[in-house]
Write an enzyme that holds these catalytic residues in place. Structure first.
Site, short mmCIF file in Angstrom:
data_model
loop_
_atom_site.label_atom_id
_atom_site.label_comp_id
_atom_site.label_asym_id
_atom_site.label_seq_id
_atom_site.Cartn_x
_atom_site.Cartn_y
_atom_site.Cartn_z
N HIS A 184 17.94 1.10 0.32
CA HIS A 184 16.76 1.47 0.42
C HIS A 184 15.65 0.38 0.79
CE1 HIS A 184 13.20 3.70 -1.04
NE2 HIS A 184 12.51 2.25 -1.42
N CYS A 228 0.92 -1.32 0.04
CA CYS A 228 -0.03 -0.09 0.29
C CYS A 228 1.04 1.27 -0.02
CB CYS A 228 -0.87 0.08 1.15
SG CYS A 228 0.08 -0.12 2.58
N ARG A 238 4.00 1.50 -1.77
CA ARG A 238 4.95 1.78 -2.57
C ARG A 238 4.67 0.40 -3.78
NH1 ARG A 238 6.49 -0.42 1.59
NH2 ARG A 238 7.30 1.08 2.48
N1 NAP Z 1 -1.61 -6.34 4.28
C1 NAP Z 1 -1.49 -5.09 5.06
O1 NAP Z 1 -1.08 -4.81 5.90
C2 NAP Z 1 -2.12 -3.85 4.47
C3 NAP Z 1 -2.04 -2.64 5.08
C4 NAP Z 1 -2.57 -1.45 4.57
C5 NAP Z 1 -3.34 -1.61 3.41
N2 NAP Z 1 -3.64 -2.64 2.80
C6 NAP Z 1 -4.49 -2.61 1.47
O2 NAP Z 1 -5.42 -3.32 1.76
C7 NAP Z 1 -5.98 -4.28 0.76
C8 NAP Z 1 -6.09 -5.67 1.14
O3 NAP Z 1 -4.73 -6.11 1.64
P1 NAP Z 1 -4.39 -7.56 1.90
O4 NAP Z 1 -3.09 -7.53 2.45
O5 NAP Z 1 -5.35 -7.86 3.20
O6 NAP Z 1 -4.93 -8.38 0.77
P2 NAP Z 1 -5.47 -9.77 0.53
O7 NAP Z 1 -5.44 -10.72 1.57
O8 NAP Z 1 -5.20 -10.31 -0.85
O9 NAP Z 1 -7.14 -9.29 0.52
C9 NAP Z 1 -8.05 -10.21 0.45
C10 NAP Z 1 -9.40 -9.52 0.57
O10 NAP Z 1 -9.87 -8.74 -0.67
C11 NAP Z 1 -11.02 -9.35 -1.19
N3 NAP Z 1 -10.92 -9.29 -2.76
C12 NAP Z 1 -9.86 -9.65 -3.53
N4 NAP Z 1 -10.26 -9.43 -4.85
C13 NAP Z 1 -11.42 -8.84 -4.90
C14 NAP Z 1 -12.16 -8.13 -5.75
N5 NAP Z 1 -12.07 -8.13 -6.97
N6 NAP Z 1 -13.36 -7.55 -5.55
C15 NAP Z 1 -13.92 -7.47 -4.02
N7 NAP Z 1 -13.00 -7.91 -3.06
C16 NAP Z 1 -11.68 -8.53 -3.32
C17 NAP Z 1 -10.89 -10.75 -0.79
O11 NAP Z 1 -12.20 -11.36 -0.95
P3 NAP Z 1 -12.64 -13.05 -1.07
O12 NAP Z 1 -11.26 -13.70 -0.64
O13 NAP Z 1 -13.83 -13.14 -0.23
O14 NAP Z 1 -12.76 -13.16 -2.73
C18 NAP Z 1 -10.72 -10.62 0.88
O15 NAP Z 1 -11.68 -10.23 1.35
C19 NAP Z 1 -5.02 -3.78 -0.40
O16 NAP Z 1 -5.47 -2.83 -1.24
C20 NAP Z 1 -3.76 -3.38 0.49
O17 NAP Z 1 -2.85 -2.46 -0.32
C21 NAP Z 1 -3.01 -3.88 3.14
#
Ligand code: NAP
Length: 421
Positions: A97, A48, A50
């Site tokens: 970096h 998120c 970079r």
């Molecule tokens: N990981 C972190 O620490 C973090 C920190 C800050 C921000 N973020 C941001 O938060 C978001 C999620 O990150 P994550 O690491 O949690 O990823 P992740 O585990 O891949 O997220 C999975 C979630 O996204 C849903 N999803 C996937 N594709 C989708 C689509 N096309 N339409 C609607 N829902 C969809 C999944 O739904 P299903 O599995 O039910 O299909 C599940 O609820 C990203 O944008 C990331 O940049 C993450």
């Protein structure tokens, strides 16, 4: 040969630009395939905060251009936009970096843990795609070790802040007490898990977790409590929730004006706070036109994190000392690595000459005992080792950043060099 980094991050670009460059986790394979059509080796780190492309550059600088083209395609913007927000680093600066990034020193939320897992995952996915060469592997493995040491040996990750927990802190600053609030978490991946956990720990009384598939949400609520729903069923929650945190890995908006107008009319006078930490964003910025809807995105968290950063200067210094020590270790490896093919070629040529001359001499002599043969073997080896000792020493000290040494040795010894990848 050099390490090349081309990237865009939260310091150089707002979320509206970063979200275009972001490569969602499910799309990394495709992205690597695209990059692989231009360069043999590369790792893409997209979080998120970079999107960064690490490659090993050759002398014609083509890998930098390939990485810039990769970002250019994603951004779909004019070159002025690309160059305004992009940074390019080479060699030690690129490695430093990545070490800082893996340590959480380059994160919006200082010391966050999540980025270390994301660096590890970026390497694993690139490995599976066959895009990792020895130097890239060593850079990333060293970065992961640095990140681990920083977490183990310094207080930088004390209290385990994350973007998700800071989002819940922001919600609490806006609405006051979280007890008695109803929170809808959209997204049930790692970010959703951390949001739900922080919300539970801070006393949110009702948590609803929505995911595209209800099963994924149910997996989280079994662990953390709350009510699981499918994304299709969020409408009725919009009538009653006070806070929404969105963190689904979707390429498009999940909440837009049409979905929010009717629910907000049904709850006149009750504000709705939405914190969108997804990149790409899950919520259309236009929803702020609706009365009583207050929208914050991931960049709005930086005010809280900046304060957190100021309070933790001494921990930053300790973490930077670990980064510096690991960087020195890496630099020494890299210097050896760069001149290794030349040293190998010199030694193998010397060994070839030694062997053939020794064999010829032994054939001409009367039969020798094993002891005599052993003495001749050791003596000739010793001559070669002593003769090459000084050139190898000088080469290791100077040859890695001065091509003239390498070129001269190649010419003098008439060497054929095999690549080092
Ligand atoms: N990981 C972190 O620490 C973090 C920190 C800050 C921000 N973020 C941001 O938060 C978001 C999620 O990150 P994550 O690491 O949690 O990823 P992740 O585990 O891949 O997220 C999975 C979630 O996204 C849903 N999803 C996937 N594709 C989708 C689509 N096309 N339409 C609607 N829902 C969809 C999944 O739904 P299903 O599995 O039910 O299909 C599940 O609820 C990203 O944008 C990331 O940049 C993450």
């Amino acid at each position: 040969m050099d390490i090349c980094l081309v990237g865009i991050n939260h310091r150089t670009a707002p979320v509206a630009i970063r979200e275009k460059a972001a490569v969602r986790s499910g799309k990394l394979d495709d992205a690597l395939r695209l990059l692989g059509s231009r360069v043999p080796h590369g790792v893409i780190l997209s979080t998120c905060n970079r999107t960064e492309v690490y490659t090993i550059s050759d002398s014609d600088g083509d890998t930098e251009e390939a990485s810039l083209d990769f970002l250019r395609n994603h951004l779909e913007a004019a070159d002025t936009v690309l160059f305004e927000h992009t940074y390019v680093r080479y060699g030690q600066a690129a490695v430093e970096h990545l070490f800082r990034t893996a340590s959480g020193l380059d994160s919006m939320v200082l010391g966050e843990y999540e980025v270390l897992g994301q660096v590890r995952q970026a390497l694993e996915i690139a490995e599976k795609a066959g895009m990792v060469s020895l130097p890239l592997r060593h850079v990333f493995q060293s970065a992961i070790r640095t990140g681990r040491r920083v977490r183990d040996e310094t207080g930088i990750s004390k209290n385990a802040f994350s973007v998700s927990s800071v989002a819940v802190d922001l919600a609490s600053k806006i609405v006051g007490r979280l007890e008695g609030c109803k929170m809808l978490v959209i997204g049930a991946g790692e970010a959703g898990r951390l949001v739900a956990k922080a919300a539970r720990d801070r006393g949110v009384s009702r948590i609803v977790i929505a995911s595209r598939t209800r099963e994924r949400a149910a997996g989280l609520t079994e662990m953390l409590g709350g009510i699981p729903i499918s994304l299709n069923d969020i409408e009725e929650e919009l009538d009653t929730c006070n806070i929404i945190v969105t963190c689904a890995d979707a390429p498009h908006c999940i909440l837009d004006v049409p979905q929010l107008v009717a629910p907000m009319q049904r709850r006149p006078g009750t504000p709705l706070v939405i914190i969108d930490i997804a990149v790409p964003r899950n919520v259309a910025p236009a929803v702020t036109q609706i009365k009583n809807v207050f929208l914050y995105n991931i960049d709005d968290l930086s005010r809280i994190s900046d304060k957190n950063c100021r309070q933790r200067r001494s921990e930053v210094k300790e973490a930077e000392d670990v980064v510096a020590a690991e960087l020195a270790k890496f630099t020494s490896w890299w210097q050896d690595f760069k001149v290794r093919p030349l040293i190998r070629a010199m030694m193998s040529k010397a060994e070839e000459i030694r062997r053939s001359h020794l064999d010829r001499t032994v054939k001409k002599l009367p039969p020798l005992s094993d002891e005599e043969l052993y003495s001749l073997e050791m003596m000739t080896r010793g001559i070669i080792a002593r003769l090459l000792k000084d050139p190898i020493h000088v080469l290791k000290a100077n040859g890695h950043d001065n091509h003239e040494y390498a070129e001269m040795l190649k010419e003098l010894f008439q060497l054929n060099i095999e690549s080092n990848r």
